[in-house]
Design a protein around this motif. Structure first.
Motif, PDB file in Angstrom:
ATOM      1  N   CYS A 137      -7.176 -21.143  25.815  1.00  0.00           N
ATOM      2  CA  CYS A 137      -8.141 -20.511  24.917  1.00  0.00           C
ATOM      3  C   CYS A 137      -9.206 -19.829  25.761  1.00  0.00           C
ATOM      4  CB  CYS A 137      -8.773 -21.548  23.983  1.00  0.00           C
ATOM      5  SG  CYS A 137      -9.747 -20.769  22.663  1.00  0.00           S
ATOM      6  N   TYR A 177     -16.191 -29.384  20.237  1.00  0.00           N
ATOM      7  CA  TYR A 177     -15.405 -30.431  19.569  1.00  0.00           C
ATOM      8  C   TYR A 177     -13.910 -30.273  19.833  1.00  0.00           C
ATOM      9  CZ  TYR A 177     -15.384 -26.359  16.604  1.00  0.00           C
ATOM     10  OH  TYR A 177     -15.274 -25.064  16.162  1.00  0.00           O
ATOM     11  N   CYS A 178     -13.527 -29.245  20.609  1.00  0.00           N
ATOM     12  CA  CYS A 178     -12.092 -28.949  20.767  1.00  0.00           C
ATOM     13  C   CYS A 178     -11.633 -29.030  22.216  1.00  0.00           C
ATOM     14  CB  CYS A 178     -11.792 -27.565  20.191  1.00  0.00           C
ATOM     15  SG  CYS A 178     -10.044 -27.185  20.051  1.00  0.00           S
ATOM     16  N   THR A 197      -0.808 -19.665  15.840  1.00  0.00           N
ATOM     17  CA  THR A 197      -2.077 -20.251  16.222  1.00  0.00           C
ATOM     18  C   THR A 197      -1.996 -20.706  17.671  1.00  0.00           C
ATOM     19  OG1 THR A 197      -3.707 -21.945  15.611  1.00  0.00           O
ATOM     20  CG2 THR A 197      -1.415 -22.458  15.092  1.00  0.00           C
ATOM     21  N   GLY A 198      -2.987 -21.490  18.105  1.00  0.00           N
ATOM     22  CA  GLY A 198      -3.005 -21.926  19.496  1.00  0.00           C
ATOM     23  C   GLY A 198      -3.905 -23.151  19.615  1.00  0.00           C
ATOM     24  N   GLY A 199      -4.485 -23.330  20.762  1.00  0.00           N
ATOM     25  CA  GLY A 199      -5.005 -22.379  21.712  1.00  0.00           C
ATOM     26  C   GLY A 199      -5.471 -21.098  21.000  1.00  0.00           C
ATOM     27  N   GLU A 200      -5.528 -20.062  21.784  1.00  0.00           N
ATOM     28  CA  GLU A 200      -5.894 -18.775  21.202  1.00  0.00           C
ATOM     29  C   GLU A 200      -4.663 -17.865  21.264  1.00  0.00           C
ATOM     30  OE1 GLU A 200      -8.138 -17.413  19.327  1.00  0.00           O
ATOM     31  OE2 GLU A 200      -6.963 -15.584  19.517  1.00  0.00           O
ATOM     32  N   THR A 205      -4.298 -17.541  12.999  1.00  0.00           N
ATOM     33  CA  THR A 205      -5.635 -18.116  13.140  1.00  0.00           C
ATOM     34  C   THR A 205      -6.128 -17.759  14.533  1.00  0.00           C
ATOM     35  OG1 THR A 205      -5.070 -19.947  11.671  1.00  0.00           O
ATOM     36  CG2 THR A 205      -6.969 -20.258  13.087  1.00  0.00           C
ATOM     37  N   HIS A 235     -12.294 -17.459  13.277  1.00  0.00           N
ATOM     38  CA  HIS A 235     -13.143 -18.615  13.501  1.00  0.00           C
ATOM     39  C   HIS A 235     -14.528 -18.176  13.977  1.00  0.00           C
ATOM     40  CE1 HIS A 235     -13.719 -22.221  16.450  1.00  0.00           C
ATOM     41  NE2 HIS A 235     -14.582 -22.249  15.479  1.00  0.00           N
ATOM     42  N   ASN A 291     -13.399 -19.121   9.196  1.00  0.00           N
ATOM     43  CA  ASN A 291     -13.422 -20.578   9.318  1.00  0.00           C
ATOM     44  C   ASN A 291     -14.621 -21.024  10.123  1.00  0.00           C
ATOM     45  OD1 ASN A 291     -11.034 -20.950   7.930  1.00  0.00           O
ATOM     46  ND2 ASN A 291      -9.766 -21.032   9.780  1.00  0.00           N
ATOM     47  N   THR A 340     -16.325 -24.545  11.518  1.00  0.00           N
ATOM     48  CA  THR A 340     -16.229 -25.998  11.679  1.00  0.00           C
ATOM     49  C   THR A 340     -17.649 -26.542  11.840  1.00  0.00           C
ATOM     50  OG1 THR A 340     -14.036 -25.756  12.642  1.00  0.00           O
ATOM     51  CG2 THR A 340     -15.170 -27.833  13.051  1.00  0.00           C
ATOM     52  N   ILE A 365     -15.171 -26.400   7.487  1.00  0.00           N
ATOM     53  CA  ILE A 365     -14.175 -27.411   7.850  1.00  0.00           C
ATOM     54  C   ILE A 365     -14.875 -28.666   8.387  1.00  0.00           C
ATOM     55  CG2 ILE A 365     -12.186 -27.879   9.369  1.00  0.00           C
ATOM     56  CD1 ILE A 365     -11.756 -24.844   9.552  1.00  0.00           C
ATOM     57  N   LEU A 423     -15.061 -31.918  10.757  1.00  0.00           N
ATOM     58  CA  LEU A 423     -14.550 -32.282  12.086  1.00  0.00           C
ATOM     59  C   LEU A 423     -13.576 -33.449  12.000  1.00  0.00           C
ATOM     60  CD1 LEU A 423     -17.747 -32.254  14.328  1.00  0.00           C
ATOM     61  CD2 LEU A 423     -15.706 -30.840  14.629  1.00  0.00           C
ATOM     62  N   MET A 424     -12.529 -33.364  12.816  1.00  0.00           N
ATOM     63  CA  MET A 424     -11.567 -34.466  12.932  1.00  0.00           C
ATOM     64  C   MET A 424     -11.521 -34.939  14.377  1.00  0.00           C
ATOM     65  SD  MET A 424      -8.486 -32.747  10.808  1.00  0.00           S
ATOM     66  CE  MET A 424      -9.014 -31.072  11.076  1.00  0.00           C
ATOM     67  N   PHE A 441      -6.331 -28.068  20.256  1.00  0.00           N
ATOM     68  CA  PHE A 441      -5.843 -26.872  20.941  1.00  0.00           C
ATOM     69  C   PHE A 441      -4.407 -27.056  21.441  1.00  0.00           C
ATOM     70  CE2 PHE A 441      -5.785 -27.897  25.509  1.00  0.00           C
ATOM     71  CZ  PHE A 441      -6.530 -29.057  25.561  1.00  0.00           C
ATOM     72  N   GLY A 466      -4.427 -25.390  15.487  1.00  0.00           N
ATOM     73  CA  GLY A 466      -5.273 -25.720  14.337  1.00  0.00           C
ATOM     74  C   GLY A 466      -4.777 -25.052  13.076  1.00  0.00           C
TER      75      GLY A 466
HETATM   76  N1  SAM Z   1      -8.310 -20.198  18.757  1.00  0.00           N
HETATM   77  C1  SAM Z   1      -8.088 -20.084  17.358  1.00  0.00           C
HETATM   78  C2  SAM Z   1      -9.387 -20.316  16.595  1.00  0.00           C
HETATM   79  O1  SAM Z   1     -10.423 -20.462  17.233  1.00  0.00           O
HETATM   80  O2  SAM Z   1      -9.343 -20.300  15.361  1.00  0.00           O
HETATM   81  C3  SAM Z   1      -6.981 -20.993  16.809  1.00  0.00           C
HETATM   82  C4  SAM Z   1      -6.943 -22.404  17.264  1.00  0.00           C
HETATM   83  S1  SAM Z   1      -8.356 -23.382  16.812  1.00  0.00           S
HETATM   84  C5  SAM Z   1      -7.801 -24.958  17.398  1.00  0.00           C
HETATM   85  C6  SAM Z   1      -8.207 -23.441  15.050  1.00  0.00           C
HETATM   86  C7  SAM Z   1      -9.330 -24.055  14.294  1.00  0.00           C
HETATM   87  O3  SAM Z   1      -9.389 -25.441  14.595  1.00  0.00           O
HETATM   88  C8  SAM Z   1     -10.718 -23.509  14.588  1.00  0.00           C
HETATM   89  O4  SAM Z   1     -11.314 -23.118  13.359  1.00  0.00           O
HETATM   90  C9  SAM Z   1     -11.468 -24.700  15.147  1.00  0.00           C
HETATM   91  O5  SAM Z   1     -12.831 -24.705  14.778  1.00  0.00           O
HETATM   92  C10 SAM Z   1     -10.733 -25.833  14.518  1.00  0.00           C
HETATM   93  N2  SAM Z   1     -10.872 -27.104  15.229  1.00  0.00           N
HETATM   94  C11 SAM Z   1     -10.683 -27.362  16.530  1.00  0.00           C
HETATM   95  N3  SAM Z   1     -10.892 -28.665  16.801  1.00  0.00           N
HETATM   96  C12 SAM Z   1     -11.217 -29.246  15.623  1.00  0.00           C
HETATM   97  C13 SAM Z   1     -11.533 -30.568  15.226  1.00  0.00           C
HETATM   98  N4  SAM Z   1     -11.557 -31.543  16.106  1.00  0.00           N
HETATM   99  N5  SAM Z   1     -11.787 -30.802  13.931  1.00  0.00           N
HETATM  100  C14 SAM Z   1     -11.757 -29.798  13.020  1.00  0.00           C
HETATM  101  N6  SAM Z   1     -11.458 -28.523  13.319  1.00  0.00           N
HETATM  102  C15 SAM Z   1     -11.199 -28.247  14.614  1.00  0.00           C
END
Ligand code: SAM
Length: 329
Positions: A21, A27-28, A66-69, A95, A119, A158, A160, A187, A189-190, A325, A329
């Motif tokens: 990414c 948080y990721c 999705t990814g990563g990015e 995403t 995002h 989106n 978070t 969203i 957090l998880m 990641f 997501g």
């Molecule tokens: N890079 C892209 C992006 O930023 O959207 C796609 C991957 S990213 C992992 C997808 C989504 O997952 C993002 O909206 C991010 O905020 C969310 N995300 C990542 N870690 C998370 C967590 N622990 N809990 C909730 N949402 C999370």
């Protein structure tokens, strides 16, 4: 359409195409100690196409990159074209954090991408730097504008929500929805993957009810919008005095496992059965030992059969092995 042992129809495949990414959301992804899938271990564009063909052959219709990015993958346009040209793919979305969209939105659209989730955690430039770390608001706004120009609509934003980082900024984002510009989803957090980022997710958790109260206090009452699809993970609301829609995705405070229609493919070629669980079935080995659509379809159907339900997020328990990641997501 494939059904799992709980009677859920599973027809939506989310494909993580890379675990790298260009951001490091607190948080990721931690700033240090990361390891990534080596390039030869990533599924190739042709292998991803085989998985998509197999998925369609057993009844999958919806696909998301999705990814990563995902836009960091050098062949992302080819990956998109290959999936988009599989007969039976009814919906192909992505995403992304949007940063690379100014150069990619149009080619992705021409390759068959239909829709985007982008995002954006806050519209406040300094807090954006603290939360998403390497992002700038100008880059994100430029990405959104490029997506709009390319016709990748509707765009969902989106956000978070992370306490002490952007929980106070949700009203500004919701205002963009009120103005009719954006469909914004908030969203919860998880805690995925253990370690530093899971700790942030637990300690900075904000329930959707609190986010909603904050928005209503400033912008007025929200009225529920009837769900267009039983598997929509978001509960959507409309402002009583505007057209805009905001959604809340609340896996912790209001789990929606019963409505889950998703299967996931990791960038290193595993079917990941549930976002909030470590169970996986390998598909890369089959692909790299001569297996084709039929073999992959058999593994996918097994993955559907084994798909679990329920989670223990309210107790702070989730995946141990993979972070968001690494799953997609
Ligand atoms: N890079 C892209 C992006 O930023 O959207 C796609 C991957 S990213 C992992 C997808 C989504 O997952 C993002 O909206 C991010 O905020 C969310 N995300 C990542 N870690 C998370 C967590 N622990 N809990 C909730 N949402 C999370």
């Amino acid at each position: 359409m494939p059904r799992d042992r709980f009677g859920r129809e599973i027809d939506y495949l989310r494909l993580s195409v890379i675990d790298h990414c260009n951001l490091r959301c607190v948080y990721c992804m931690p700033l240090r100690g990361l390891s990534f899938v080596p390039a030869p271990e990533l599924l190739t564009a042709a292998e991803i196409e085989t998985v998509a063909r197999a998925a369609v052959s057993v009844g999958f219709r919806k696909f998301r990159l999705t990814g990563g990015e995902p836009t960091l993958r050098p062949d992302i346009v080819e990956v998109t074209r290959r999936i988009g040209s599989v007969p039976g793919v009814e919906d192909l979305a992505m995403t992304t954090n949007g940063i690379l969209l100014p150069r990619l939105a149009r080619p992705l659209r021409e390759a068959g991408l239909r829709r985007l989730n982008i995002h954006v955690d806050t519209l406040h430039p300094e807090r954006l730097k603290m939360l998403m770390r390497f992002a700038s608001l100008e880059e994100m706004e430029a990405g959104i504008a490029a997506a709009e120009e390319a016709g990748l609509l509707p765009i969902k934003i989106n956000c978070t929500v992370t306490r002490d980082f952007n929980d106070g900024d949700v009203v500004d984002l919701a205002r963009r929805a009120l103005d009719g510009d954006w469909h914004v989803r908030f969203i919860e957090l998880m805690p995925l993957g253990g370690g530093e980022t899971a700790h942030v997710a637990l300690s900075q958790f904000v329930p959707s009810a609190e986010t909603r109260r904050r928005i209503e206090a400033e912008l007025g009452p929200l009225e529920p919008v009837p769900s267009q699809s039983p598997s929509d993970e978001a509960r959507n609301f409309r402002f009583s005095h505007g057209d805009g829609v905001v959604g809340f995705i609340s896996p912790v405070s209001e789990p929606y496992c019963g409505a889950c229609n998703r299967m996931r493919l990791t960038a290193d070629g595993k079917f990941h059965l549930c976002l909030l669980n470590d169970d996986e079935l390998d598909v890369k080995q089959a692909l790299r030992s001569g297996g084709g659509t039929a073999e992959v379809a058999a593994i996918l159907l097994k993955a559907v059969t084994l798909k679990p339900t329920g989670h223990r997020l309210d107790e702070g328990l989730s995946t141990r092995v993979r972070s968001m990641f690494q799953i997609g997501g």
